[in-house]
Design a protein around this motif. Structure first.
Motif, mmCIF file in Angstrom:
data_model
loop_
_atom_site.group_PDB
_atom_site.id
_atom_site.type_symbol
_atom_site.label_atom_id
_atom_site.label_comp_id
_atom_site.label_asym_id
_atom_site.label_seq_id
_atom_site.Cartn_x
_atom_site.Cartn_y
_atom_site.Cartn_z
ATOM 1 N N GLY A 15 0.793 -1.220 0.000
ATOM 2 C CA GLY A 15 0.000 0.000 0.000
ATOM 3 C C GLY A 15 0.822 1.264 0.000
ATOM 4 N N ALA A 16 1.868 1.304 0.813
ATOM 5 C CA ALA A 16 2.699 2.502 0.891
ATOM 6 C C ALA A 16 3.426 2.757 -0.416
ATOM 7 C CB ALA A 16 3.703 2.370 2.034
ATOM 8 N N ALA A 17 3.958 1.697 -1.024
ATOM 9 C CA ALA A 17 4.703 1.856 -2.274
ATOM 10 C C ALA A 17 3.785 2.260 -3.422
ATOM 11 C CB ALA A 17 5.447 0.564 -2.603
ATOM 12 N N VAL A 18 2.586 1.669 -3.472
ATOM 13 C CA VAL A 18 1.609 2.047 -4.504
ATOM 14 C C VAL A 18 1.177 3.489 -4.301
ATOM 15 C CG1 VAL A 18 -0.750 1.641 -5.317
ATOM 16 C CG2 VAL A 18 0.810 -0.290 -4.990
ATOM 17 N N ALA A 19 0.922 3.869 -3.056
ATOM 18 C CA ALA A 19 0.511 5.248 -2.760
ATOM 19 C C ALA A 19 1.580 6.245 -3.157
ATOM 20 C CB ALA A 19 0.187 5.380 -1.275
ATOM 21 N N ALA A 20 2.842 5.885 -2.942
ATOM 22 C CA ALA A 20 3.939 6.786 -3.316
ATOM 23 C C ALA A 20 3.964 7.011 -4.816
ATOM 24 C CB ALA A 20 5.269 6.213 -2.831
ATOM 25 N N CYS A 21 3.619 5.979 -5.594
ATOM 26 C CA CYS A 21 3.550 6.153 -7.048
ATOM 27 C C CYS A 21 2.392 7.069 -7.424
ATOM 28 C CB CYS A 21 3.402 4.790 -7.729
ATOM 29 S SG CYS A 21 4.892 3.774 -7.682
ATOM 30 N N ALA A 22 1.259 6.894 -6.745
ATOM 31 C CA ALA A 22 0.106 7.753 -7.019
ATOM 32 C C ALA A 22 0.423 9.216 -6.745
ATOM 33 C CB ALA A 22 -1.088 7.302 -6.181
ATOM 34 N N ALA A 23 1.333 9.459 -5.798
ATOM 35 C CA ALA A 23 1.683 10.837 -5.442
ATOM 36 C C ALA A 23 2.248 11.618 -6.625
ATOM 37 C CB ALA A 23 2.684 10.838 -4.284
ATOM 38 N N THR A 24 2.777 10.903 -7.626
ATOM 39 C CA THR A 24 3.330 11.560 -8.818
ATOM 40 C C THR A 24 2.283 12.425 -9.509
ATOM 41 O OG1 THR A 24 4.852 9.717 -9.153
ATOM 42 C CG2 THR A 24 4.451 11.147 -11.050
ATOM 43 N N ASN A 25 1.026 11.955 -9.516
ATOM 44 C CA ASN A 25 -0.040 12.658 -10.233
ATOM 45 C C ASN A 25 -1.165 13.127 -9.314
ATOM 46 O OD1 ASN A 25 1.070 12.162 -12.958
ATOM 47 N ND2 ASN A 25 0.611 10.019 -12.504
ATOM 48 N N ALA A 26 -0.909 13.152 -8.018
ATOM 49 C CA ALA A 26 -1.930 13.564 -7.049
ATOM 50 C C ALA A 26 -1.529 14.871 -6.368
ATOM 51 C CB ALA A 26 -2.125 12.481 -5.993
ATOM 52 N N ALA A 27 -2.515 15.578 -5.872
ATOM 53 C CA ALA A 27 -2.233 16.798 -5.111
ATOM 54 C C ALA A 27 -1.600 16.444 -3.773
ATOM 55 C CB ALA A 27 -3.525 17.578 -4.898
ATOM 56 N N ASP A 28 -2.037 15.323 -3.194
ATOM 57 C CA ASP A 28 -1.507 14.862 -1.913
ATOM 58 C C ASP A 28 -1.948 13.421 -1.724
ATOM 59 O OD1 ASP A 28 -0.160 14.921 0.474
ATOM 60 O OD2 ASP A 28 -1.496 16.342 1.476
ATOM 61 N N VAL A 29 -1.195 12.662 -0.927
ATOM 62 C CA VAL A 29 -1.577 11.296 -0.576
ATOM 63 C C VAL A 29 -1.605 11.190 0.946
ATOM 64 C CG1 VAL A 29 -1.028 8.853 -0.733
ATOM 65 C CG2 VAL A 29 -0.602 10.331 -2.693
ATOM 66 N N LEU A 30 -2.771 10.858 1.483
ATOM 67 C CA LEU A 30 -2.992 10.852 2.927
ATOM 68 C C LEU A 30 -3.051 9.430 3.467
ATOM 69 C CD1 LEU A 30 -6.001 13.376 2.956
ATOM 70 C CD2 LEU A 30 -3.561 13.930 2.931
ATOM 71 N N TRP A 31 -2.694 9.289 4.739
ATOM 72 C CA TRP A 31 -2.921 8.028 5.440
ATOM 73 C C TRP A 31 -3.374 8.348 6.855
ATOM 74 C CZ3 TRP A 31 -0.194 5.807 9.686
ATOM 75 C CH2 TRP A 31 0.895 6.564 10.145
ATOM 76 N N CYS A 32 -4.159 7.462 7.441
ATOM 77 C CA CYS A 32 -4.701 7.691 8.778
ATOM 78 C C CYS A 32 -3.848 6.969 9.804
ATOM 79 C CB CYS A 32 -6.149 7.185 8.824
ATOM 80 S SG CYS A 32 -6.880 7.296 10.460
ATOM 81 N N LYS A 33 -3.297 7.709 10.738
ATOM 82 C CA LYS A 33 -2.381 7.122 11.712
ATOM 83 C C LYS A 33 -3.086 6.525 12.926
ATOM 84 C CE LYS A 33 -1.345 11.641 13.834
ATOM 85 N NZ LYS A 33 -0.252 12.587 14.152
ATOM 86 N N ALA A 34 -4.397 6.736 13.069
ATOM 87 C CA ALA A 34 -5.131 6.205 14.221
ATOM 88 C C ALA A 34 -5.103 4.678 14.215
ATOM 89 C CB ALA A 34 -6.574 6.692 14.201
ATOM 90 N N GLY A 35 -4.606 4.102 15.292
ATOM 91 C CA GLY A 35 -4.594 2.660 15.430
ATOM 92 C C GLY A 35 -3.525 1.933 14.638
ATOM 93 N N ARG A 36 -2.654 2.653 13.963
ATOM 94 C CA ARG A 36 -1.624 1.997 13.151
ATOM 95 C C ARG A 36 -0.348 1.833 13.970
ATOM 96 N NH1 ARG A 36 -4.726 -0.390 10.506
ATOM 97 N NH2 ARG A 36 -2.912 -1.239 9.393
ATOM 98 N N SER A 37 0.484 0.917 13.541
ATOM 99 C CA SER A 37 1.708 0.593 14.273
ATOM 100 C C SER A 37 2.825 1.599 13.992
ATOM 101 C CB SER A 37 2.191 -0.801 13.881
ATOM 102 O OG SER A 37 2.610 -0.805 12.528
ATOM 103 N N LEU A 38 3.863 1.534 14.810
ATOM 104 C CA LEU A 38 5.044 2.361 14.580
ATOM 105 C C LEU A 38 5.677 2.016 13.244
ATOM 106 C CD1 LEU A 38 7.150 4.411 15.561
ATOM 107 C CD2 LEU A 38 8.318 2.545 16.750
ATOM 108 N N ALA A 39 5.674 0.732 12.886
ATOM 109 C CA ALA A 39 6.239 0.322 11.594
ATOM 110 C C ALA A 39 5.483 0.970 10.437
ATOM 111 C CB ALA A 39 6.205 -1.199 11.463
ATOM 112 N N SER A 40 4.148 1.034 10.554
ATOM 113 C CA SER A 40 3.347 1.694 9.517
ATOM 114 C C SER A 40 3.695 3.172 9.412
ATOM 115 C CB SER A 40 1.854 1.543 9.805
ATOM 116 O OG SER A 40 1.447 0.201 9.678
#
Length: 280
Positions: A15-40
């Motif tokens: 997911g992170a790697a795909v999202a980073a590719c989407a960032a090339t043509n996006a205004a911004d790429v967001l992720w929700c940190k609630a409940g996610r691990s330190l690794a995430s």
């Protein structure tokens, strides 16, 4: 929506790697940190994703949401998104069977602008690797997603307007690819018991494109077993729905479960993986 804001659920290795590719043509790429691990969190930061505090905030700011999560969580996650009345484009790119994809589309349709079925075939788009994101759904919607990944390491291919086709292709491929790796582990483990494991590998090496010639991949399969097992269970349901025997895939999923305690362990060796496989 020339440069949409994209939300990723959630920034795992794919997911992170795909999202980073989407960032090339996006205004911004967001992720929700609630409940996610330190690794995430560390992974999301490494890929330059923008954190937001809550899921409602991510949904409110996003034009497109891409769901890439463990298969078992796909419906629950979609239901949570639907409960917040998300009104943009929802791309479910999880390894789920077509029936589950249709249920997800039904969950989201009352509020979402459009639901796109997706399936990623290949490794995460890092280090020169280029997976393909297969898409099915309304043609204007799939075209927008293709534009989002234009010029990136994520290739895209539209399979038509019928939701479920992308999921069907993903699981059909996974049926062969992932089960084949499980069979390699069983074959090498059996040969090792009789002291002929290297001989087996030598035999396989004289043939072309044999997974048996790549036993070192078994350790990688073990580290990914926690994700692969649920995918094969999904594929087994799909086989059963088609009137085909699902037992082989269910057995492969059961075999993979023996590796669940080495989740994402990139230091695992072939012998370590085979030893764990041999435990009752």
């Amino acid at each position: 929506m020339d440069q949409p804001t994209v939300g990723i659920l959630h920034p795992g290795s794919m997911g992170a790697a795909v999202a980073a590719c989407a960032a090339t043509n996006a205004a911004d790429v967001l992720w929700c940190k609630a409940g996610r691990s330190l690794a995430s969190a560390e992974r999301a930061a490494r890929f330059g994703l923008t954190p937001v505090a809550t899921l409602p905030e991510l949904l409110d700011r996003s034009d497109v949401v891409i769901s890439l999560c463990p298969p078992a969580a796909a419906e629950e996650l979609a239901a949570e998104v639907a409960s917040h009345g998300f009104g943009g484009s929802y791309v479910d790119a999880n390894a789920i069977n077509p029936d589950r994809m249709l249920r997800i589309a039904a969950l989201l349709t009352p509020s979402a602008e459009v639901v796109v079925d997706g399936g990623v075939v290949g490794s995460p788009p890092t280090g020169g690797k280029s997976p393909t994101l297969y898409l099915s759904g309304p043609s204007d919607a799939t075209a927008r997603i293709e534009a989002l990944f234009a010029g990136t390491a994520v290739h895209t291919a539209a399979l038509g307007t019928e939701v479920g086709k992308a999921s069907a292709l993903k699981l059909s491929y996974a049926t062969f690819q992932k089960t084949s790796r499980v069979l390699v582990a069983l074959a090498v483990g059996m040969a090792r018991e009789h002291g002929v494991d290297q001989d087996l590998i030598d035999v396989a090496s004289r043939r072309t494109d044999s997974y048996l010639a790549e036993p070192q991949y078994v350790a990688k399969a073990a580290a990914r077993a926690w994700r692969w097992g649920p995918e094969l269970e999904e594929a087994a349901d799909m086989l059963a729905d088609a009137g085909l025997p699902p037992e082989m895939l269910r057995a492969a999923a059961s075999t993979l479960a023996r590796w669940n305690d080495v989740k994402d362990d990139h230091e695992l060796t072939l012998n370590d993986a085979l030893d764990r496989l041999a435990r009752p």
